[in-house]
Design a protein around this motif. Sequence first.
Motif, PDB file in Angstrom:
ATOM      1  N   SER A 238     -17.218  38.383   7.512  1.00 56.31           N
ATOM      2  CA  SER A 238     -15.828  37.951   7.704  1.00 56.31           C
ATOM      3  C   SER A 238     -15.598  36.566   7.113  1.00 56.31           C
ATOM      4  O   SER A 238     -14.593  36.329   6.424  1.00 56.31           O
ATOM      5  CB  SER A 238     -15.494  37.949   9.203  1.00 56.31           C
ATOM      6  N   ASP A 239     -16.544  35.658   7.335  1.00 53.73           N
ATOM      7  CA  ASP A 239     -16.403  34.318   6.765  1.00 53.73           C
ATOM      8  C   ASP A 239     -16.567  34.344   5.249  1.00 53.73           C
ATOM      9  O   ASP A 239     -15.870  33.627   4.523  1.00 53.73           O
ATOM     10  CB  ASP A 239     -17.432  33.374   7.392  1.00 53.73           C
ATOM     11  N   ILE A 240     -17.489  35.180   4.745  1.00 50.39           N
ATOM     12  CA  ILE A 240     -17.644  35.346   3.293  1.00 50.39           C
ATOM     13  C   ILE A 240     -16.326  35.814   2.680  1.00 50.39           C
ATOM     14  O   ILE A 240     -15.892  35.312   1.635  1.00 50.39           O
ATOM     15  CB  ILE A 240     -18.774  36.343   2.984  1.00 50.39           C
ATOM     16  N   ASN A 241     -15.680  36.760   3.341  1.00 50.29           N
ATOM     17  CA  ASN A 241     -14.433  37.302   2.793  1.00 50.29           C
ATOM     18  C   ASN A 241     -13.325  36.255   2.769  1.00 50.29           C
ATOM     19  O   ASN A 241     -12.515  36.225   1.831  1.00 50.29           O
ATOM     20  CB  ASN A 241     -14.011  38.533   3.587  1.00 50.29           C
ATOM     21  N   ASP A 242     -13.280  35.403   3.788  1.00 47.90           N
ATOM     22  CA  ASP A 242     -12.294  34.314   3.770  1.00 47.90           C
ATOM     23  C   ASP A 242     -12.524  33.413   2.551  1.00 47.90           C
ATOM     24  O   ASP A 242     -11.572  32.977   1.896  1.00 47.90           O
ATOM     25  CB  ASP A 242     -12.404  33.473   5.045  1.00 47.90           C
ATOM     26  N   ILE A 243     -13.783  33.153   2.240  1.00 48.62           N
ATOM     27  CA  ILE A 243     -14.124  32.298   1.103  1.00 48.62           C
ATOM     28  C   ILE A 243     -13.769  32.986  -0.215  1.00 48.62           C
ATOM     29  O   ILE A 243     -13.206  32.368  -1.129  1.00 48.62           O
ATOM     30  CB  ILE A 243     -15.619  31.925   1.151  1.00 48.62           C
ATOM     31  N   ILE A 244     -14.068  34.276  -0.323  1.00 45.18           N
ATOM     32  CA  ILE A 244     -13.741  35.020  -1.545  1.00 45.18           C
ATOM     33  C   ILE A 244     -12.239  35.061  -1.769  1.00 45.18           C
ATOM     34  O   ILE A 244     -11.755  34.865  -2.892  1.00 45.18           O
ATOM     35  CB  ILE A 244     -14.326  36.443  -1.486  1.00 45.18           C
ATOM     36  N   ILE A 245     -11.475  35.285  -0.707  1.00 48.11           N
ATOM     37  CA  ILE A 245     -10.011  35.311  -0.825  1.00 48.11           C
ATOM     38  C   ILE A 245      -9.502  33.951  -1.298  1.00 48.11           C
ATOM     39  O   ILE A 245      -8.601  33.867  -2.149  1.00 48.11           O
ATOM     40  CB  ILE A 245      -9.371  35.723   0.514  1.00 48.11           C
ATOM     41  N   ALA A 246     -10.096  32.879  -0.796  1.00 49.31           N
ATOM     42  CA  ALA A 246      -9.697  31.534  -1.234  1.00 49.31           C
ATOM     43  C   ALA A 246     -10.038  31.323  -2.702  1.00 49.31           C
ATOM     44  O   ALA A 246      -9.241  30.757  -3.464  1.00 49.31           O
ATOM     45  CB  ALA A 246     -10.378  30.482  -0.363  1.00 49.31           C
ATOM     46  N   LEU A 247     -11.218  31.793  -3.137  1.00 56.14           N
ATOM     47  CA  LEU A 247     -11.603  31.666  -4.548  1.00 56.14           C
ATOM     48  C   LEU A 247     -10.650  32.448  -5.450  1.00 56.14           C
ATOM     49  O   LEU A 247     -10.314  32.004  -6.554  1.00 56.14           O
ATOM     50  CB  LEU A 247     -13.033  32.163  -4.749  1.00 56.14           C
ATOM     51  N   CYS A 248     -10.216  33.601  -4.983  1.00 52.20           N
ATOM     52  CA  CYS A 248      -9.309  34.439  -5.781  1.00 52.20           C
ATOM     53  C   CYS A 248      -7.878  33.912  -5.785  1.00 52.20           C
ATOM     54  O   CYS A 248      -7.060  34.367  -6.590  1.00 52.20           O
ATOM     55  CB  CYS A 248      -9.326  35.880  -5.256  1.00 52.20           C
ATOM     56  N   SER A 249      -7.569  32.970  -4.912  1.00 50.84           N
ATOM     57  CA  SER A 249      -6.210  32.421  -4.847  1.00 50.84           C
ATOM     58  C   SER A 249      -6.015  31.208  -5.746  1.00 50.84           C
ATOM     59  O   SER A 249      -4.912  30.664  -5.833  1.00 50.84           O
ATOM     60  CB  SER A 249      -5.872  32.033  -3.402  1.00 50.84           C
ATOM     61  N   MET A 254     -11.505  32.943 -11.001  1.00 57.53           N
ATOM     62  CA  MET A 254     -12.441  32.825  -9.890  1.00 57.53           C
ATOM     63  C   MET A 254     -13.764  32.246 -10.363  1.00 57.53           C
ATOM     64  O   MET A 254     -14.383  31.429  -9.685  1.00 57.53           O
ATOM     65  CB  MET A 254     -12.681  34.185  -9.242  1.00 57.53           C
ATOM     66  N   TYR A 255     -14.215  32.666 -11.569  1.00 51.58           N
ATOM     67  CA  TYR A 255     -15.481  32.159 -12.080  1.00 51.58           C
ATOM     68  C   TYR A 255     -15.395  30.661 -12.360  1.00 51.58           C
ATOM     69  O   TYR A 255     -16.358  29.930 -12.137  1.00 51.58           O
ATOM     70  CB  TYR A 255     -15.888  32.913 -13.348  1.00 51.58           C
ATOM     71  N   ALA A 256     -14.253  30.206 -12.834  1.00 49.69           N
ATOM     72  CA  ALA A 256     -14.077  28.765 -13.043  1.00 49.69           C
ATOM     73  C   ALA A 256     -14.149  28.031 -11.717  1.00 49.69           C
ATOM     74  O   ALA A 256     -14.738  26.940 -11.627  1.00 49.69           O
ATOM     75  CB  ALA A 256     -12.749  28.497 -13.738  1.00 49.69           C
ATOM     76  N   GLY A 257     -13.574  28.627 -10.680  1.00 48.82           N
ATOM     77  CA  GLY A 257     -13.631  28.028  -9.352  1.00 48.82           C
ATOM     78  C   GLY A 257     -15.047  27.959  -8.811  1.00 48.82           C
ATOM     79  O   GLY A 257     -15.467  26.938  -8.237  1.00 48.82           O
ATOM     80  N   ILE A 279      -9.895  25.907 -14.172  1.00 50.00           N
ATOM     81  CA  ILE A 279      -9.134  25.458 -13.012  1.00 50.00           C
ATOM     82  C   ILE A 279      -8.086  24.433 -13.438  1.00 50.00           C
ATOM     83  O   ILE A 279      -8.235  23.760 -14.449  1.00 50.00           O
ATOM     84  CB  ILE A 279     -10.056  24.870 -11.930  1.00 50.00           C
ATOM     85  N   SER A 280      -7.040  24.337 -12.642  1.00 48.23           N
ATOM     86  CA  SER A 280      -5.986  23.350 -12.897  1.00 48.23           C
ATOM     87  C   SER A 280      -6.169  22.174 -11.957  1.00 48.23           C
ATOM     88  O   SER A 280      -6.993  22.218 -11.037  1.00 48.23           O
ATOM     89  CB  SER A 280      -4.614  23.987 -12.664  1.00 48.23           C
ATOM     90  N   GLY A 281      -5.388  21.138 -12.171  1.00 46.64           N
ATOM     91  CA  GLY A 281      -5.465  19.974 -11.295  1.00 46.64           C
ATOM     92  C   GLY A 281      -5.172  20.318  -9.852  1.00 46.64           C
ATOM     93  O   GLY A 281      -5.751  19.740  -8.930  1.00 46.64           O
ATOM     94  N   GLU A 282      -4.255  21.284  -9.641  1.00 50.42           N
ATOM     95  CA  GLU A 282      -3.891  21.655  -8.283  1.00 50.42           C
ATOM     96  C   GLU A 282      -5.004  22.417  -7.564  1.00 50.42           C
ATOM     97  O   GLU A 282      -4.982  22.548  -6.340  1.00 50.42           O
ATOM     98  CB  GLU A 282      -2.614  22.501  -8.311  1.00 50.42           C
ATOM     99  N   ASP A 283      -5.980  22.927  -8.327  1.00 53.65           N
ATOM    100  CA  ASP A 283      -7.078  23.666  -7.711  1.00 53.65           C
ATOM    101  C   ASP A 283      -8.086  22.752  -7.033  1.00 53.65           C
ATOM    102  O   ASP A 283      -8.860  23.201  -6.182  1.00 53.65           O
ATOM    103  CB  ASP A 283      -7.826  24.502  -8.763  1.00 53.65           C
ATOM    104  N   ALA A 284      -8.119  21.473  -7.404  1.00 52.83           N
ATOM    105  CA  ALA A 284      -9.172  20.576  -6.917  1.00 52.83           C
ATOM    106  C   ALA A 284      -9.207  20.505  -5.395  1.00 52.83           C
ATOM    107  O   ALA A 284     -10.272  20.618  -4.777  1.00 52.83           O
ATOM    108  CB  ALA A 284      -8.987  19.184  -7.515  1.00 52.83           C
ATOM    109  N   ALA A 285      -8.047  20.327  -4.776  1.00 56.14           N
ATOM    110  CA  ALA A 285      -8.004  20.226  -3.315  1.00 56.14           C
ATOM    111  C   ALA A 285      -8.420  21.542  -2.668  1.00 56.14           C
ATOM    112  O   ALA A 285      -9.084  21.556  -1.621  1.00 56.14           O
ATOM    113  CB  ALA A 285      -6.606  19.821  -2.855  1.00 56.14           C
TER     114      ALA A 285
END
Length: 303
Positions: A238-249, A254-257, A279-285
């Motif tokens: 469940s925690d892995i999936n939360d992280i994957i969803i965040a990477l995909c957002s 996703m690979y750049a992230g 990634i863009s500047g907005e991705d940093a945070a």
Amino acid sequence: MSIAKFQGIIPAFYACYDDKGDISEARTYELCDYLHGKGVQGVYVGGSSGECIYQSLEERKAVLGHVARRLQGKMTLIAHVGAPSTRDSVELAKHAADLGYDALSAIPPIYFKLPDSAVYRYWSEIIDSTPLPFIIYNIPQTTGYTLTTSLFRKLLENPKVIGVKNSSMPVLDIERFKNAGGDEVIVFNGPDEQFVAGRIMGAGAGIGGTYSAMPELFLQADKLVRNGRFAEAGAIQSDINDIIIALCSLDGSMYAGIKEVLRRRGVNVGGVRSPLEDISGEDAARIDAIVRQIDEAAVKHGA
């Protein structure tokens, strides 16, 4: 043929570029050392995470060579040799065999819609080109081709075919392939979002694109499944999936992230190759938050 060496957590290896976007031997070694230090059981080199379709034949050979020189004898090495043409796939297969890889793998032919007879011939020519064992790669969401159990059984008539990396989303497919192959065949779970479910349904191992971002979590999930502690494994999933969803957002790939997550860990493997977006500047945070998620999950689950 024994499948014992093809167990556990096998990250899909990332393309490692220098600051100009060329293959970097030094950064490839850096990622090799990082993964070896984490205790994963092997690496899957030259697949989707390795950006293989955006690299030349010579670049792909170079990557296979760099990884082999650094990790041979330390962990299981699987070379993905799928390419647009059978000729190129066979050339990569022979190169991997010469380098001492433990097994080959390949997606089905891409772009043209081909009948099963052509797909069977493609895989068979790769299989017959070296003495190495072979792992079929089923990923219909990107190739447009869905491996059937009937073709799988036909391919298993060749003793060098030892399993399938199944990246289709239905967990049922893992059970069906395992049922068709039996105990002497290994099914690798492909979708990271269903690692625990896939293992419970018959996958003997996993090959995944997000493993390198959080190897501790997948190693712990695998350990819990092997010990029959399924509820605890499900909590990690469940925690892995939360992280994957965040990477995909992320705005970028996703690979750049993931590569930026690794950079925060002190492992610089460069960016991604166009047309993948960096990634863009907005991705940093957002990436800062993802790193915190991974750290907190590792502490929470004792990984």
